[in-house]
Design a protein around this motif. Structure first.
Motif, PDB file in Angstrom:
ATOM      1  N   UNK A  17       0.973  -1.593  -0.075  1.00 18.10           N
ATOM      2  CA  UNK A  17      -0.077   0.626   0.312  1.00 18.10           C
ATOM      3  C   UNK A  17       0.767   1.243  -0.170  1.00 18.10           C
ATOM      4  N   UNK A  18       0.252   1.981  -0.172  1.00 16.10           N
ATOM      5  CA  UNK A  18       0.655   4.067  -0.248  1.00 16.10           C
ATOM      6  C   UNK A  18       1.173   3.918   1.221  1.00 16.10           C
ATOM      7  N   UNK A  19       3.205   4.579   1.354  1.00 15.23           N
ATOM      8  CA  UNK A  19       2.939   5.610   2.434  1.00 15.23           C
ATOM      9  C   UNK A  19       2.068   6.417   2.925  1.00 15.23           C
ATOM     10  N   UNK A  20       2.145   6.884   4.035  1.00 15.97           N
ATOM     11  CA  UNK A  20       1.859   7.913   4.264  1.00 15.97           C
ATOM     12  C   UNK A  20       1.916   8.312   5.627  1.00 15.97           C
ATOM     13  N   UNK A  21       2.662   9.355   5.391  1.00 14.40           N
ATOM     14  CA  UNK A  21       3.549   9.822   6.548  1.00 14.40           C
ATOM     15  C   UNK A  21       2.434  10.541   7.869  1.00 14.40           C
ATOM     16  N   UNK A  46       9.330  21.222   0.171  1.00 14.92           N
ATOM     17  CA  UNK A  46       8.861  20.148   1.235  1.00 14.92           C
ATOM     18  C   UNK A  46       8.820  20.864   2.093  1.00 14.92           C
ATOM     19  N   UNK A  47       9.042  22.100   2.963  1.00 13.46           N
ATOM     20  CA  UNK A  47       8.145  22.414   4.226  1.00 13.46           C
ATOM     21  C   UNK A  47       7.095  22.596   3.660  1.00 13.46           C
ATOM     22  N   UNK A  48       6.141  23.164   2.949  1.00 16.61           N
ATOM     23  CA  UNK A  48       5.224  23.738   2.228  1.00 16.61           C
ATOM     24  C   UNK A  48       3.876  22.400   2.068  1.00 16.61           C
ATOM     25  N   UNK A  49       4.288  21.180   1.692  1.00 15.53           N
ATOM     26  CA  UNK A  49       3.748  19.640   1.599  1.00 15.53           C
ATOM     27  C   UNK A  49       4.479  19.085   3.317  1.00 15.53           C
ATOM     28  N   UNK A  50       5.755  18.938   3.712  1.00 16.12           N
ATOM     29  CA  UNK A  50       4.968  18.983   5.619  1.00 16.12           C
ATOM     30  C   UNK A  50       4.040  19.630   6.051  1.00 16.12           C
ATOM     31  N   UNK A  51       3.767  20.515   6.062  1.00 18.13           N
ATOM     32  CA  UNK A  51       2.758  21.442   7.005  1.00 18.13           C
ATOM     33  C   UNK A  51       1.062  21.143   6.181  1.00 18.13           C
ATOM     34  N   UNK A  52       1.120  20.536   5.114  1.00 15.50           N
ATOM     35  CA  UNK A  52      -0.443  19.893   4.099  1.00 15.50           C
ATOM     36  C   UNK A  52      -0.591  18.415   4.752  1.00 15.50           C
ATOM     37  N   UNK A  53       0.744  18.182   4.771  1.00 10.41           N
ATOM     38  CA  UNK A  53       1.119  16.568   5.916  1.00 10.41           C
ATOM     39  C   UNK A  53       0.057  16.418   7.638  1.00 10.41           C
ATOM     40  N   UNK A  54       0.039  17.616   7.668  1.00  8.40           N
ATOM     41  CA  UNK A  54      -0.263  17.368   9.703  1.00  8.40           C
ATOM     42  C   UNK A  54      -1.144  18.637   9.412  1.00  8.40           C
TER      43      UNK A  54
END
Length: 55
Positions: A17-21, A46-54
């Motif tokens: 399956x896909x990894x989702x942090x 990358x920081x923008x993506x990380x912010x979107x992840x959390x």
């Protein structure tokens, strides 16, 4: 929703399956450490993506 590139569709044949942090960011301390680590790399995208992840 995680959708792998077409060349990775074979994953479904082997049960991967896909990894989702976000699945592993379960508390404020872990989220802060993750964002701090990404921020230290100096990559705004990358920081923008990380912010979107959390979020």
């Amino acid at each position: 929703m995680c959708q792998p590139p077409s060349e990775l569709v074979a994953n479904e044949f082997v049960g991967l399956s896909c990894f989702d942090a976000a699945d592993y960011l379960t508390d404020e301390e872990t989220i802060a450490a993750y964002l701090e680590c990404v921020a230290s790399e100096g990559n705004a995208s990358a920081l923008g993506e990380a912010m979107n992840t959390v979020a």
